[in-house]
Design a protein around this motif. Sequence first.
Motif: not given
Length: 230
Positions: A196-207
């Motif tokens: 959950t933490a990894a997905l929260a910090h790793g998605t949603g950005t253009e890069a």
Amino acid sequence: MAEEPRTVWSRPERGTRGPAPLRDRAQITAVAMGLADAGGLAAVSMRQVAKRLGTGPASLYRYVSTRDELLDLMADAAAGEIELGDPLSGDPVEDLAVLASRAKQVHLSHPWLLDLSAAPTLGPRGMDYLERSLLALAPTSLPYPAQLETIGLVNGMVTLFARTELGRQHPPADPRRAHGSYLASAATEERHPLITAALAHGTGTEASQDTHVLFERLVRRVLTGLVDSP
């Protein structure tokens, strides 16, 4: 004593007997690549290549012995499209990352490269690419076996990301997108706190959505770890 296996490049391009050649391997290879670019490797046969050239299939066997040899010529011609002329910077990570990016672009231009059933025989242009890659790694302290392993790993990343980028060009048919959506909805903070933490910090950005940006970042990260390792 068993005869040493020969490649298409270890034989003369055309036998000395018979009439003057009307074709050459470069012409045959270009036609085969055009067929593969349009219809994949399944579209490449000696019969279809001969048809495009306006000749009979038997005539092609004066230049190549088998379809596999033709595939070797095609893969080597594709390797020749990788730009090697720019001077190296002296930074092994940057220089090899640039080569990898150019190699990936060639795979995107010729998707059939990803469908070759076995690693093609290394030809003259493939050897040029390998030589350039070794030259890029020359400033490191890595022994030659480790340099070859590093190049092999980077080549593996090239094919992996090229396949991913091609898949994302057709999102409805790409199962990875559905899998990602499932993962995001199924992970819970109670049972999967790290996911959950990894997905929260790793998605949603253009890069993170740009596969090429991700490729360049990961290649440099992997190379930095390999080059700096004792």
